[in-house]
Scaffold this active site. Structure first.
Site, PDB file in Angstrom:
ATOM      1  N   ARG A  75      -8.387  -0.933   4.421  1.00 26.78           N
ATOM      2  CA  ARG A  75      -7.539   0.421   4.003  1.00 26.78           C
ATOM      3  C   ARG A  75      -5.930  -0.316   3.457  1.00 26.78           C
ATOM      4  O   ARG A  75      -5.222   0.360   2.597  1.00 26.78           O
ATOM      5  CB  ARG A  75      -7.201   1.386   4.850  1.00 26.78           C
ATOM      6  CG  ARG A  75      -8.522   2.182   5.132  1.00 26.78           C
ATOM      7  CD  ARG A  75      -8.438   3.490   6.121  1.00 26.78           C
ATOM      8  NE  ARG A  75      -7.103   4.002   5.547  1.00 26.78           N
ATOM      9  CZ  ARG A  75      -6.155   4.662   6.405  1.00 26.78           C
ATOM     10  NH1 ARG A  75      -5.915   4.170   7.711  1.00 26.78           N
ATOM     11  NH2 ARG A  75      -5.077   5.219   5.721  1.00 26.78           N
TER      12      ARG A  75
ATOM     13  N   ARG B  40      -5.077   9.393   3.630  1.00 29.34           N
ATOM     14  CA  ARG B  40      -3.755  10.372   4.226  1.00 29.34           C
ATOM     15  C   ARG B  40      -3.067  10.771   3.063  1.00 29.34           C
ATOM     16  O   ARG B  40      -2.527  11.968   2.781  1.00 29.34           O
ATOM     17  CB  ARG B  40      -3.262   9.796   5.239  1.00 29.34           C
ATOM     18  CG  ARG B  40      -1.960  10.619   5.703  1.00 29.34           C
ATOM     19  CD  ARG B  40      -2.250  11.778   6.556  1.00 29.34           C
ATOM     20  NE  ARG B  40      -1.139  12.591   6.956  1.00 29.34           N
ATOM     21  CZ  ARG B  40      -1.179  13.651   7.419  1.00 29.34           C
ATOM     22  NH1 ARG B  40      -2.224  14.138   8.057  1.00 29.34           N
ATOM     23  NH2 ARG B  40      -0.201  14.549   7.406  1.00 29.34           N
TER      24      ARG B  40
ATOM     25  N   PRO C 128       1.901  16.032  11.257  1.00 26.59           N
ATOM     26  CA  PRO C 128       1.896  17.492  10.457  1.00 26.59           C
ATOM     27  C   PRO C 128       2.518  17.433   9.092  1.00 26.59           C
ATOM     28  O   PRO C 128       3.432  16.759   8.926  1.00 26.59           O
ATOM     29  CB  PRO C 128       2.654  18.375  11.547  1.00 26.59           C
ATOM     30  CG  PRO C 128       3.553  17.291  12.142  1.00 26.59           C
ATOM     31  CD  PRO C 128       2.795  16.179  12.425  1.00 26.59           C
ATOM     32  N   ILE C 129       2.062  18.323   8.265  1.00 25.72           N
ATOM     33  CA  ILE C 129       2.391  18.434   6.975  1.00 25.72           C
ATOM     34  C   ILE C 129       3.504  19.459   6.621  1.00 25.72           C
ATOM     35  O   ILE C 129       3.908  19.863   5.631  1.00 25.72           O
ATOM     36  CB  ILE C 129       1.438  18.290   5.807  1.00 25.72           C
ATOM     37  CG1 ILE C 129       0.642  19.630   6.083  1.00 25.72           C
ATOM     38  CG2 ILE C 129       0.514  17.071   5.911  1.00 25.72           C
ATOM     39  CD1 ILE C 129      -0.419  19.762   5.008  1.00 25.72           C
ATOM     40  N   ASP C 130       3.649  19.829   7.758  1.00 20.36           N
ATOM     41  CA  ASP C 130       4.860  21.163   7.803  1.00 20.36           C
ATOM     42  C   ASP C 130       6.101  20.796   7.152  1.00 20.36           C
ATOM     43  O   ASP C 130       6.441  21.920   6.592  1.00 20.36           O
ATOM     44  CB  ASP C 130       5.168  21.563   9.380  1.00 20.36           C
ATOM     45  CG  ASP C 130       3.836  22.048  10.024  1.00 20.36           C
ATOM     46  OD1 ASP C 130       2.735  22.154   9.723  1.00 20.36           O
ATOM     47  OD2 ASP C 130       4.096  22.555  11.379  1.00 20.36           O
TER      48      ASP C 130
ATOM     49  N   LYS D 232       0.889  -1.221   0.079  1.00 18.43           N
ATOM     50  CA  LYS D 232      -0.027   0.217   0.007  1.00 18.43           C
ATOM     51  C   LYS D 232       0.892   1.202  -0.023  1.00 18.43           C
ATOM     52  O   LYS D 232       0.648   2.069  -0.737  1.00 18.43           O
ATOM     53  CB  LYS D 232      -0.921   0.017   1.308  1.00 18.43           C
ATOM     54  CG  LYS D 232      -1.674   1.365   1.366  1.00 18.43           C
ATOM     55  CD  LYS D 232      -2.641   1.231   2.553  1.00 18.43           C
ATOM     56  CE  LYS D 232      -1.865   1.582   3.914  1.00 18.43           C
ATOM     57  NZ  LYS D 232      -1.903   3.185   4.451  1.00 18.43           N
TER      58      LYS D 232
END
Length: 418
Positions: free
Chosen positions: A397, A92, A122-124, A22
């Site tokens: 998933r 995600r 976080p995608i920071d 995946k």
């Protein structure tokens, strides 16, 4: 509502083909957006997450064809760089499309991604990397707006070796004139797989699997045929299942070098593991022995995606274990459900203290996230009596028909619809 019903107590025996990863398929599907020619992907696994990513590609104007295990992606007709919240909230890994859309269109408008709630992800790091590349980034109203008209190559030092950020930045850079370096890059096998896929399309990416990745931009990518690697987390789950239930199981397609940290632990738990090429054989005929302290870490350390399954193993092992979760802070949601089944587990902050018991007992339990639900399935396989697991959409998933696969090995497990 779909549920799984398991009657525990059966040993596992037989062999399985490990399906495609995946965590390889998702970024590879996103990377298809960079090309304008057809791409043929093999061993398509039909996980709900990969199906959601296909839906995202279709919403952008791409065409998807499925014939058995072959998936054909035609991204030549893309007309949009916008992903609405309804689609992004399903998976995600929708964040991967951000880098690919910037590489293709020099702009992107993407809703914040969804997925399992296992802690702050976080995608920071993604966005900081994009800004290093000269991308103008705005975050407002639940969306990320990116303009890459002035994007340029750069050397990017990641604050943390994030898999997603590493993959996103690779995708954003493959068509960028000049050379981009990613330092403190994540080293997971799935990143190597993405590199191999991109290079098969004509990209020039080097260094995946190490802490420094170098991307030399090319003008255009071409279509290709590609087979993603097998899923090391699925293989690990079935290795742990065999250790718990006892038996003799052969896994085909899995690469032992991708699971070295797990195999080193399982080898100490009264199991015998044999490795030959892409085959892993697990044999167990005694109660597992607790292996003491286990800590999750970035690759090549013990994967956080196997922590829940290892905790399930610890609940029935002889002795005590301490499991430290170093990656996500909310990844013990399955523990109260295991306690319902008789497990002796105490959690403090990011540490679970487990004292093994001789028997778990069947109960009605509920899945909270993908890997936590897998741990409940493993517990159900060894528990006395019947276990009923609800919210099994989580496990779909990342596992294809887990009840069918385990039934092939002799487990008594079936899916029912209320």
């Amino acid at each position: 509502m779909t549920k799984l019903i398991i009657q525990g107590g059966r040993k596992l025996s037989g062999e399985l083909e490990v399906t495609a990863a995946k965590n390889s398929y998702l970024p590879i599907l996103a990377a298809c957006l960079l090309c304008e020619e057809k791409i043929e992907l093999h061993n398509y696994p039909y996980y709900s997450d990969t199906e959601s990513m296909c839906e995202i590609i279709t919403s952008l104007g791409g065409r998807i064809e499925k014939e058995g295990s072959v998936l054909t992606v035609d991204p030549s007709s893309l007309f949009s760089w916008k992903i609405e919240s309804e689609l992004a909230s399903k998976v995600r890994s929708s964040i991967f499309t951000l880098g690919a859309l910037l590489g293709r269109f020099k702009r992107a408008h993407v809703a914040y991604p969804g997925g399992c709630e296992i802690g702050a992800r976080p995608i920071d790091i993604h966005l900081a990397g994009f800004r290093k590349l000269g991308v103008r980034v705005e975050e407002k109203h639940g969306y990320i707006y990116c303009n890459a008209e002035k994007m340029h190559p750069a050397s990017i030092m990641l604050d943390f070796p994030s898999v997603g950020a590493t993959e996103s930045l690779i995708m954003a850079s493959v068509n960028l004139e000049g050379q981009t370096r990613i330092l403190n890059a994540a080293r997971e096998p799935e990143i190597v797989d993405l590199q191999d896929f991109l290079n098969a399309m004509g990209a020039d990416v080097r260094g995946a699997g190490s802490s420094e990745i170098i991307i030399s931009g090319v003008k255009k990518l071409r279509g290709c045929s590609f087979t993603p690697i097998a899923d090391r987390i699925i293989a690990g789950t079935y290795i742990i299942a065999t250790a718990m239930c006892g038996g003799d199981v052969l896994l085909n397609g899995a690469k032992a070098e991708h699971l070295r940290a797990l195999i080193d632990k399982i080898d100490k738990s009264a199991c015998m593991i044999e490795v030959k090429n892409d085959k892993i054989r697990v044999k167990s005929d005694a109660r597992p022995i607790a292996v003491g302290k286990m800590e999750t870490s970035v690759y090549p350390g013990l994967p956080t995606d196997l922590q829940a399954q290892l905790l399930a193993l610890a609940t029935i092992s002889e002795g005590s274990s301490m499991i430290v979760e170093n990656v996500f802070e909310s990844r013990f949601k399955h523990v109260p459900e295991l306690i319902k089944m008789g497990a002796d587990v105490h959690v403090k902050d990011r540490v679970a203290f487990v004292r093994g018991v001789k028997h778990l007992y069947g109960a009605s339990v509920s899945g909270m996230d993908l890997r936590g639900t897998a741990s409940l399935v493993l517990a159900g396989l060894v528990a006395d009596g019947y276990t009923m697991i609800s919210n099994v959409h989580h496990i779909d998933r990342g596992y294809k028909n887990i009840e069918i696969e385990l039934s092939k090995l002799g487990a008594d497990i079936k899916r029912i619809d209320d």
